[in-house]
Write a protein that holds these residues in place. Structure first.
Motif, PDB file in Angstrom:
ATOM      1  N   PRO A 117     -19.656  10.150  -9.278  1.00 57.47           N
ATOM      2  CA  PRO A 117     -20.988  10.830  -8.732  1.00 57.47           C
ATOM      3  C   PRO A 117     -21.545  10.379  -7.289  1.00 57.47           C
ATOM      4  N   GLY A 118     -21.555  11.084  -6.379  1.00 53.47           N
ATOM      5  CA  GLY A 118     -22.354  10.476  -5.005  1.00 53.47           C
ATOM      6  C   GLY A 118     -21.445   9.811  -4.129  1.00 53.47           C
ATOM      7  N   ALA A 119     -20.214   9.577  -4.417  1.00 48.24           N
ATOM      8  CA  ALA A 119     -19.266   8.726  -3.677  1.00 48.24           C
ATOM      9  C   ALA A 119     -17.948   9.239  -3.177  1.00 48.24           C
ATOM     10  N   VAL A 120     -17.474   9.140  -2.068  1.00 42.93           N
ATOM     11  CA  VAL A 120     -16.374   9.917  -1.596  1.00 42.93           C
ATOM     12  C   VAL A 120     -15.622   8.795  -0.958  1.00 42.93           C
ATOM     13  N   VAL A 121     -14.077   8.673  -1.189  1.00 43.16           N
ATOM     14  CA  VAL A 121     -13.206   7.507  -0.766  1.00 43.16           C
ATOM     15  C   VAL A 121     -12.476   7.978   0.449  1.00 43.16           C
ATOM     16  N   VAL A 122     -12.550   7.487   1.564  1.00 40.11           N
ATOM     17  CA  VAL A 122     -11.760   7.961   2.978  1.00 40.11           C
ATOM     18  C   VAL A 122     -10.772   7.150   2.996  1.00 40.11           C
ATOM     19  N   PRO A 174       0.701  -1.302  -0.062  1.00 39.88           N
ATOM     20  CA  PRO A 174      -0.042   0.086  -0.140  1.00 39.88           C
ATOM     21  C   PRO A 174       0.663   1.245  -0.057  1.00 39.88           C
ATOM     22  N   ASN A 175       0.307   2.354  -0.845  1.00 34.38           N
ATOM     23  CA  ASN A 175       1.073   3.627  -0.686  1.00 34.38           C
ATOM     24  C   ASN A 175       0.338   4.552  -0.077  1.00 34.38           C
ATOM     25  N   ILE A 176       0.613   5.732  -0.036  1.00 35.32           N
ATOM     26  CA  ILE A 176       0.070   7.007   0.689  1.00 35.32           C
ATOM     27  C   ILE A 176      -1.302   7.086   0.002  1.00 35.32           C
ATOM     28  N   ASP A 177      -1.358   6.882  -1.300  1.00 32.13           N
ATOM     29  CA  ASP A 177      -2.726   6.934  -2.120  1.00 32.13           C
ATOM     30  C   ASP A 177      -3.607   5.903  -1.479  1.00 32.13           C
ATOM     31  N   ASP A 178      -3.412   4.776  -1.232  1.00 28.76           N
ATOM     32  CA  ASP A 178      -4.065   3.701  -0.821  1.00 28.76           C
ATOM     33  C   ASP A 178      -4.839   3.939   0.622  1.00 28.76           C
ATOM     34  N   ILE A 179      -3.698   4.420   1.536  1.00 29.72           N
ATOM     35  CA  ILE A 179      -4.213   4.696   2.956  1.00 29.72           C
ATOM     36  C   ILE A 179      -4.638   5.904   3.444  1.00 29.72           C
ATOM     37  N   GLY A 180      -4.402   6.965   2.609  1.00 33.32           N
ATOM     38  CA  GLY A 180      -4.605   8.334   3.207  1.00 33.32           C
ATOM     39  C   GLY A 180      -5.152   9.001   2.081  1.00 33.32           C
ATOM     40  N   LYS A 181      -6.229   8.408   1.105  1.00 34.68           N
ATOM     41  CA  LYS A 181      -6.786   9.490   0.105  1.00 34.68           C
ATOM     42  C   LYS A 181      -8.110  10.042   0.446  1.00 34.68           C
ATOM     43  N   LEU A 182      -8.416  11.101   0.215  1.00 26.49           N
ATOM     44  CA  LEU A 182      -9.751  11.552   0.363  1.00 26.49           C
ATOM     45  C   LEU A 182     -10.105  12.251  -0.942  1.00 26.49           C
ATOM     46  N   PHE A 183     -11.128  11.754  -1.557  1.00 27.60           N
ATOM     47  CA  PHE A 183     -11.383  12.382  -2.816  1.00 27.60           C
ATOM     48  C   PHE A 183     -12.668  11.760  -3.328  1.00 27.60           C
ATOM     49  N   ASP A 184     -13.421  12.449  -4.213  1.00 22.55           N
ATOM     50  CA  ASP A 184     -14.772  11.973  -4.824  1.00 22.55           C
ATOM     51  C   ASP A 184     -14.436  11.043  -6.111  1.00 22.55           C
ATOM     52  N   SER A 185     -14.674   9.781  -5.962  1.00 23.25           N
ATOM     53  CA  SER A 185     -14.280   8.757  -6.931  1.00 23.25           C
ATOM     54  C   SER A 185     -15.389   8.786  -8.026  1.00 23.25           C
TER      55      SER A 185
END
Length: 812
Positions: free
Chosen positions: A585-590, A572-583
């Motif tokens: 419509p109507g969904a957010v990755v935490v 896992p990298n920083i994108d896997d463990i620490g990302k916060l973004f809208d993936s």
């Protein structure tokens, strides 16, 4: 006295005759060169009609024609080049140079990507594809993503014009590894979504691209699960003589589909011990125009514009023009080489690439929730910047434990940003990321142990991520802090060691095996100002042992059989463990701090059959099993399945070790050498893949490309090369579409039931290159001649319609 004067005159005349003789001998020395890259050709046989006079070119491609008569017909022959004939008088008029054209059925090349040292391609049990500068110049690609696609063996997805995300054997993005001159390009924020970092590599500077199919983790470590794409760029050239030698190239290209204007110049200054290579390329791409014949749903009927302080939905006067998609880019490269003697070589290299802002086209065509307009008024990437500086040391000789040593140290700086604003809203949300990466590689080659060659070495990589978020009121220009995309100041680092061996069991059988241990650390501290994360930090500390074992066997001189088993991993990298973004419509990755590495187990079988040097067939079958797969799935954030992100209620998702997956497929290629001038080539790739959930349910793999193929009819002689070719992509029906893709119906066509699917498509294309002289070359291509309107699978942007490409190149 008279006698003395006469003797003196005689001596002077004799001396003059001798000097004239040597000058004539010297003047008759010629150089045989490759017509494409101007490089000298070793071991060319030069002879007359009855072969009573024969000479051979030396290491520098030189030979002396003094034994031939001035108008005697002379033949030039080399096993890898088309034969040529001329006369001494004609050659001397051309400043002592004669140029040969490479045969289509050239000898097996040397490759470097599998061990980082030169190996015969025929000894490699893995499938590896090479694309050299000659092929790249003929294809005349706009970006390095197009270089990969032009091979016919790699599928490329594009979300926007400034993009290109390769897919190899069901893997994509951070499960594939990019390298430039052996330096790892993947960084701590390479994501599972589609990537466009490959466009930072200037295709004009590429000398050779090697693509490894299947895991390459033994040499490259984490991320090299589905394959490795290694781009080797041009090297500074030393002079053969003591004086300074200046050479260079200038190129221009125009493409009608996006009114592209590209200019390139490079020049090389060479001396005996020092060499300098400088390269500059500027691209200006306009808005891309799609084809005329295809799904109506692909048209860009409306677009947004801000007028008098309000967002307005406007009718597009030309729905085939994709507004806005244009951008510009600049690429710089500077290389310095120093060779104090034949055993030591030093390289200092710098690459720099920067784009302008460019729109994320697939986000700009998303409909709003009511279906009567567009969701976003603005969605663009900020300038994508990439800087690579590296120092490389090469030493060859008789060391105690090695015959060759390479030391590579590198520093890279990456910058990227995202800016989005919903239609009718006044708040512009922005995130900006920076990554500083340093790496050191030490690689050894040992050829002293009989038929065994050993390759071994170590690697250290350190990444630090900077990330910030802002929200700007576009009316008042007030700026406030917002949640960042990643934990600011987080770090990712790895230490690894590897050992690989190539053993010649018999003259016709080679074994290749290797082991690598990698250890990875992550340290990330989360800012709870905007979201109450259920953890303060993520500290990952894990290791992985990977290996490979393969065999290359020639039961007959014209038949090769290969088999290979290998494992790959991705930590896992920083994108896997620490990302916060809208993936979507109507969904957010935490963020999710509880992750483990994923592993791939791969088996591959290949065959190559040569039929009398007239027909060459290659086939490969592969199966890859992925466990603890890192996938995006629904998640609970502090017990909630939905939170508000950027003002919109969104379903919570996170990257999780939630699935297993398997991918399998067949790959075929065919080359038919009908004559020295006519060649037919074809490629066909079939891939299937399934993700298995923990609850036992299955779903199609997201990065499994549709069936794709090409067919080329190539004709060439000394002056002209022509390629008439067909590209084909198969259909992906709704039932075979990944679940995550079904939610993006706005980029797909609709089937008879109203469900999204990816239709099949084909294009007919023509490509030509004409050598006006040894210095001037012109290219003319006509792509998509039937003006098809199509989208490659999973792509946001629609592909170009009929596209006229004009290019000019000058070598000095």
């Amino acid at each position: 006295m008279k006698f003395l004067v006469s003797e003196f005159m005689m001596r002077k005349i004799c001396f003059g005759v001798i000097m004239l003789f040597f000058q004539l001998i010297s003047a008759q020395e010629i150089t045989v060169r490759d017509a494409e890259n101007q490089e000298p050709i070793l071991n060319v046989a030069v002879y007359n009609l009855d072969k009573s006079k024969t000479v051979i070119t030396d290491f520098d491609g030189k030979c002396n024609l003094s034994i031939f008569d001035r108008n005697e017909r002379i033949f030039f022959k080399h096993i890898s080049y088309q034969a040529r004939r001329s006369t001494k008088a004609q050659i001397l008029k051309q400043k002592g140079n004669i140029y040969l054209v490479l045969k289509a059925e050239q000898l097996d090349e040397v490759v470097m990507s599998v061990s980082k040292w030169e190996q015969q391609k025929k000894d490699i049990p893995q499938k590896i594809v090479s694309i050299d500068a000659r092929e790249i110049a003929f294809a005349n690609p706009q970006t390095s993503a197009d270089v990969l696609q032009s091979s016919g063996k790699v599928f490329v997805q594009k979300s926007q014009l400034g993009g290109g995300s390769p897919m190899i054997r069901g893997f994509s993005t951070n499960r594939l590894l990019l390298a430039v001159d052996g330096v790892r390009m993947n960084n701590a924020i390479f994501r599972g979504g589609n990537l466009q970092n490959v466009i930072s590599i200037d295709p004009f500077t590429i000398k050779n691209t090697e693509i490894i199919f299947g895991p390459g983790s033994v040499i490259y470590g984490s991320d090299a699960m589905g394959g490795v794409m290694n781009f080797y760029t041009q090297k500074p050239m030393f002079a053969d003589v003591d004086s300074l030698v200046l050479t260079g190239n200038a190129n221009y290209r125009f493409s009608s589909a996006n009114t592209e204007n590209t200019a390139h110049v490079d020049f090389n200054i060479g001396k005996k011990k020092w060499a300098f290579l400088t390269s500059l390329t500027y691209n200006d791409f306009g808005d891309l125009k799609m084809g005329r014949h295809g799904p109506e749903s692909y048209l860009r009927n409306t677009y947004t514009q801000r007028i008098n302080g309000e967002d307005v939905l406007l009718t597009n006067p030309n729905p085939e023009k994709q507004l806005p998609t244009g951008y510009d880019q600049i690429n710089l490269m500077q290389k310095i080489a120093y060779k104090p003697n034949n055993n030591w070589l030093f390289h200092f290299n710098t690459h720099y690439s920067q784009t302008s802002d460019y729109s994320r086209y697939d986000r700009l065509i998303r409909p709003n929730s009511a279906g009567d307009g567009l969701r976003s008024a603005v969605w663009n990437y900020g300038p994508q910047k990439w800087l690579l500086t590296n120092f490389q040391l090469y030493k060859k000789g008789k060391g105690k434990f090695y015959d060759g040593l390479k030391v590579t140290t590198a520093y890279q700086h990456f910058e990227e940003s995202r800016n989005d604003r919903n239609f009718g809203e006044t708040t512009l949300f922005s995130t900006k990321e920076k990554v500083d990466a340093i790496s050191t590689n030490v690689d050894f080659e040992n050829k002293k142990i009989g038929n065994l060659r050993l390759y071994y070495g170590g690697e250290y990589v350190f990444n630090k991520v900077g990330s910030e978020g802002t929200q700007t009121n576009i009316e008042t220009n007030s700026i406030a802090r917002a949640a960042s995309r990643y934990p600011d100041g987080s770090t990712w680092q790895t230490v690894a060691g590897y050992l690989s061996g190539e053993y010649k069991v018999r003259p016709n059988t080679t074994l290749l095996t290797g082991l690598r241990y990698s250890h990875v650390w992550i340290d990330a501290l989360f800012d709870k100002t905007f979201y109450p994360f259920p953890f303060d930090n993520a500290d990952l500390n894990n290791g992985a042992l990977t290996g490979s074992l393969g065999i290359s066997w020639f039961p007959k001189a014209d038949l090769q059989i290969t088999a290979n088993g290998s494992t790959g991993f991705r930590s896992p990298n920083i994108d896997d463990i620490g990302k916060l973004f809208d993936s979507e419509p109507g969904a957010v990755v935490v963020p999710n701090a509880d992750l483990e590495p994923e592993y791939a187990y791969n088996a591959e079988f290949g065959v190559r059959k040569n039929f009398n040097d007239k027909l060459v067939f290659k086939g490969a079958a592969f199966y890859t099993y992925l466990v603890d797969a890192l996938v995006r799935r629904d998640f609970l954030f502090n017990g909630q399945s939905e939170i508000t992100y950027n003002g919109e209620p969104s379903t919570v998702q996170a990257i999780q070790n939630a699935a297993k997956a398997y991918v399998y497929g067949l790959e075929f290629s065919l080359e038919a050498f009908l004559t020295d001038n006519i060649t037919i080539t074809s490629n066909l790739t079939l891939t299937e893949g399934v993700e298995e959930e923990d609850d036992g349910t299955d779903s199609p793999g997201r990065h499994v490309a549709p069936t794709f193929a090409d067919l080329h009819f190539i004709w060439k002689n000394q002056k002209l090369q022509t390629d008439l070719f067909l590209n084909y992509n198969g259909e992906i029906a709704f039932d075979d579409l990944a679940v995550s893709e079904r939610s993006k119906a706005f980029i797909y066509a609709s089937d008879t039931n109203g469900n999204p699917y990816s239709p099949s498509w084909y294009t007919l294309n023509l490509r030509t290159q004409y050598n006006i002289s040894n210095a001037f070359k012109a290219t003319l291509s006509l792509e998509n001649m039937t003006n098809q309107r199509y989208r490659t699978y999973s792509s946001g942007i629609v592909a170009p319609g009929t596209n006229l490409i004009l290019g000019m190149g000058y070598h000095f």
